[in-house]
Enzyme design. Sequence first.
Site, PDB file in Angstrom:
ATOM      1  N   TYR A  98       0.796  -1.227   0.000  1.00  0.00           N
ATOM      2  CA  TYR A  98       0.000   0.000   0.000  1.00  0.00           C
ATOM      3  C   TYR A  98       0.832   1.283   0.000  1.00  0.00           C
ATOM      4  CZ  TYR A  98      -4.483  -2.358   0.316  1.00  0.00           C
ATOM      5  OH  TYR A  98      -5.596  -3.111   0.034  1.00  0.00           O
ATOM      6  N   GLU A 140      -8.969  -7.041   4.604  1.00  0.00           N
ATOM      7  CA  GLU A 140      -8.163  -8.125   4.041  1.00  0.00           C
ATOM      8  C   GLU A 140      -7.522  -8.961   5.141  1.00  0.00           C
ATOM      9  OE1 GLU A 140      -5.694  -5.830   1.399  1.00  0.00           O
ATOM     10  OE2 GLU A 140      -7.495  -5.126   0.366  1.00  0.00           O
ATOM     11  N   ARG A 206      -6.049 -14.308 -13.621  1.00  0.00           N
ATOM     12  CA  ARG A 206      -7.438 -13.981 -13.909  1.00  0.00           C
ATOM     13  C   ARG A 206      -8.343 -14.677 -12.893  1.00  0.00           C
ATOM     14  NH1 ARG A 206      -4.599 -11.413 -16.625  1.00  0.00           N
ATOM     15  NH2 ARG A 206      -4.747 -10.903 -18.857  1.00  0.00           N
ATOM     16  N   GLN A 207      -9.522 -14.100 -12.684  1.00  0.00           N
ATOM     17  CA  GLN A 207     -10.485 -14.684 -11.746  1.00  0.00           C
ATOM     18  C   GLN A 207     -11.563 -15.460 -12.507  1.00  0.00           C
ATOM     19  OE1 GLN A 207      -9.461 -11.277 -11.250  1.00  0.00           O
ATOM     20  NE2 GLN A 207      -8.013 -12.161  -9.796  1.00  0.00           N
ATOM     21  N   GLY A 394     -13.886  -8.806 -14.250  1.00  0.00           N
ATOM     22  CA  GLY A 394     -12.951  -7.786 -14.690  1.00  0.00           C
ATOM     23  C   GLY A 394     -13.055  -6.562 -13.796  1.00  0.00           C
TER      24      GLY A 394
END
Length: 402
Positions: A98, A140, A206-207, A394
């Site tokens: 971050y 998270e 990719r998911q 996406g």
Amino acid sequence: MLSAQSVPVVRATLPVVGASLTTITELFYRRLFEEHPELLRELFNRTNQATGAQREALAGSVATFATLLVERPDQRPDAVLSRIAHKHVSLGITPEQYPLVGRHLLGAVAEVLGDAVTPEVGAAWDEVYWLMANALIAIEARLYAEAGVESGDVWRRMEISERRRESADAVSLVLRRTDGRPTTPFRPGQYVSVRVELPDGARQIRQYSLSTAPDHKTWRITVKREQSADGIVPDGEVSSWLHANAQVGDVLDVSLPAGDLVLPETGTPLLLASAGIGITPMLSMLDHLALTSSSRPVTVVHADRTPLDHVHRDEQADLVSRLTSADLHLWYENDAHRSPGTNVFTGRATLDHLAPAPDTTAFLCGPLPFMRAVRGELLAKGLHPAAIHYEVFGPDLWLSQG
């Protein structure tokens, strides 16, 4: 919550920052990748960078977060944050990343806006960033803890145990653990990331939604081969690689499940609306409902180009038939006569003939125009906005195109 001194500064500068956010995010990514080119090869989606979709999504999320901070200071935009946090967890993002993002993002703001970024303006937007960043880090951390892993430790080796062609441009891959142990539990509607090494050595991620219920010993993903519609946007790199190369016995890097489009555990009515490959999370939900002998009312709507393009068509119909209070409504732009039966229509999907109960929870997945149209109809029929959930395959452009 923004500090008292930052609220008027952010409110006053939000219009000019918002108007320049696309330019700011474009410069941000350029600065980031110049310093760390490996991030473009191994973390960020190169296709989305080429099309500008990722820049637009980032701009939309920052603008939405900042707007909510000044307009509704007592509310935290959990829906925005949760969606981003789940995506980050599926990628293995850690808190240490971050500060790097913040440095380049705020540096881009200063470069684009120039003298308008006084010390007071810079400090206020630095506060906006870290409010968002720290909120994401906290969510998270909770997700990693719930999964029982350290931050970023999400990747597992999974073997392809079955490959099946579902349509001309979609294949399903059944995955099992290489050590023979049961797969990690997940909630119906969640997804995993898949990481592959491409011919140029880049490792792209990719998911893909898990397209069966969590009650099985294996996972299944269904991969649509993304092909360029105009010859300008490149073909999908990972989907094309999986179609050409992934075979039974091969081993893939697959993340732990993530995603917040999940079934509520109440018994209220459901409406599951999908288009194209957006059917996949809905199949997981339907499979779970069928395996648990659910009696809750379920309305299933699916839209596709033709019956031949409708992946898992027979499976979807079978799952609906196994539920005591479910009905299926199909819309095909062409060749609807090839799928005879009741509730099969020609054209673009509409909910004109449906009357969902006021306490219905709706889940939408598919192209943005489809989801926007269905959401609008559901709102017009009296559903509360909080009862309508969606999944975007996406970058989440919903926020930036609100």
